[in-house]
Design an enzyme around this catalytic site. Structure first.
Site, PDB file in Angstrom:
ATOM      1  N   LYS A  54       0.845  -1.204   0.000  1.00  0.00           N
ATOM      2  CA  LYS A  54       0.000   0.000   0.000  1.00  0.00           C
ATOM      3  C   LYS A  54       0.880   1.254   0.000  1.00  0.00           C
ATOM      4  CE  LYS A  54      -3.860  -2.355   2.191  1.00  0.00           C
ATOM      5  NZ  LYS A  54      -4.674  -2.664   3.352  1.00  0.00           N
ATOM      6  N   GLN A  98      -4.707  -1.434   9.472  1.00  0.00           N
ATOM      7  CA  GLN A  98      -4.633  -2.758   8.851  1.00  0.00           C
ATOM      8  C   GLN A  98      -5.254  -3.812   9.761  1.00  0.00           C
ATOM      9  OE1 GLN A  98      -3.650  -3.286   5.747  1.00  0.00           O
ATOM     10  NE2 GLN A  98      -3.859  -5.491   5.814  1.00  0.00           N
ATOM     11  N   ASP A 121     -11.093   3.051   3.497  1.00  0.00           N
ATOM     12  CA  ASP A 121     -11.455   1.624   3.400  1.00  0.00           C
ATOM     13  C   ASP A 121     -12.965   1.466   3.175  1.00  0.00           C
ATOM     14  OD1 ASP A 121      -9.521  -0.409   3.570  1.00  0.00           O
ATOM     15  OD2 ASP A 121      -9.237  -0.104   5.720  1.00  0.00           O
TER      16      ASP A 121
HETATM   17  N1  GUN Z   1      -6.769  -6.579   5.912  1.00  0.00           N
HETATM   18  C1  GUN Z   1      -6.972  -7.319   4.794  1.00  0.00           C
HETATM   19  N2  GUN Z   1      -7.560  -6.572   3.837  1.00  0.00           N
HETATM   20  C2  GUN Z   1      -7.745  -5.349   4.356  1.00  0.00           C
HETATM   21  C3  GUN Z   1      -8.314  -4.137   3.850  1.00  0.00           C
HETATM   22  O1  GUN Z   1      -8.785  -4.045   2.717  1.00  0.00           O
HETATM   23  N3  GUN Z   1      -8.302  -3.072   4.714  1.00  0.00           N
HETATM   24  C4  GUN Z   1      -7.807  -3.152   5.965  1.00  0.00           C
HETATM   25  N4  GUN Z   1      -7.855  -2.057   6.725  1.00  0.00           N
HETATM   26  N5  GUN Z   1      -7.282  -4.263   6.462  1.00  0.00           N
HETATM   27  C5  GUN Z   1      -7.247  -5.344   5.663  1.00  0.00           C
END
Ligand code: GUN
Length: 302
Positions: A54, A98, A121
């Protein structure tokens, strides 16, 4: 017939180029770039690799990126205070915690603490509600469903009046994508059915689908005979079914398999996403799109 492949790896490049160009223009005009903070609690290896990707992608498109790593034993109060700090920081447009987070911290409390106007998100209940209302209410569609819709549109698949069948009812894929596909407007306006573990005859529903979106997390669940000839098949499944040595790096990597029997399905479908290289690369791409959108909301130009 062999289906047209819908490749997330290619669509990602197009979208990231579009974002990069827009970031450059906005920087020239407003002297500001979108800011994204990713908060990582602990050292879960999968989470570290997601967050790294990311951050790398944010850097590539010209964002300000902040990786805030916190120890696994951070208290809930300290994590909430950290989120509050970023909520108040004008240089930050997107806040992402996350998941998963350690068990001693209430995940719901954490997600609800993020300012809904920085919740790139799209997990905050306010954004879930905005998505449900649809149209101009929507600020941040959740990234994986947004990626799926983008792939369907860019593959030139007609959605208006199409029979869309979604396999799986999760809060992060099944429910939101079903909701998005039924809204009035371009890339949607479909007739939507959700099937799940309580559905009596999953096969019969899938066979009706012009667009079949599978997010069940069960490798090979959808059999080729469930697919209507010519249908668009979107496979969201990312199932680790073993390990192999990567030819590129010489390191051990997971063998990934989707929820659809790809080799047989591609002979029946009109278009299909592979696993890996299909929906996967779209999630982070749409996170970038949401973060850019967030800055445009802040500037009053979205
Ligand atoms: N953990 C796995 N996929 C995601 C996601 O799309 N967003 C977040 N915040 N955590 C994750």
């Amino acid at each position: 017939m062999t289906a047209k492949l819908i490749l997330g790896t290619e669509i990602r490049e197009q979208i990231l180029e579009e974002i990069t160009a827009e970031v450059k223009e906005l920087k020239e005009e407003y002297g500001k770039v979108p800011g994204l903070v990713t908060i990582l609690v602990g050292e879960n290896p999968a989470s570290i690799s997601y967050v790294t990707l990311k951050i790398q992608t944010a850097h590539r498109v010209g964002f300000k990126e902040v990786q805030d790593s916190q120890p696994v034993d951070i208290s809930e109060a300290d994590l909430l205070a950290l989120i509050d700090k970023y909520n108040k920081d004008d240089s930050i447009n997107g806040i992402l915690v996350q998941l998963p987070i350690p068990k001693h911290i209430n995940e719901k409390k954490v997600l609800n603490a993020i300012d809904p106007d920085k919740d790139v998100d799209g997990f905050h209940p306010v954004n879930v509600g905005r998505l449900m209302i649809g149209g101009s209410e929507v600020k941040f569609p959740p990234c994986t469903p947004a990626g799926i819709q983008e792939m369907i549109v860019r593959a030139g698949v007609e959605t208006k009046g199409a029979e869309v069948v979604v396999v799986g009812r999760s809060n992060i894929v099944g429910k939101p994508i079903a909701n998005m596909m039924l809204q009035k407007g371009p890339g949607a306006n479909a007739t939507v059915t959700i099937v799940h573990t309580g559905t009596k005859n999953m096969e019969a529903h899938c066979k009706r689908a012009d667009i079949l979106i599978v997010a069940a997390g069960v490798p090979g669940l959808v059999k080729p005979e469930w697919i209507k000839p010519g249908a668009c098949v979107i496979d969201v499944g990312v199932n680790r079914v073993g390990e192999k040595i990567s030819e590129k790096t010489g390191k051990k990597v997971a063998i990934l398999k989707g929820d659809v029997d790809f080799d047989a399905a591609k002979e029946i479908a009109g278009s299909i996403t592979p696993v890996p290289g299909g929906v996967g690369p779209m999630t982070i791409t749409m996170l970038m799109k949401n973060t850019l959108k967030s800055m445009k909301f802040q500037l009053g130009i979205a």
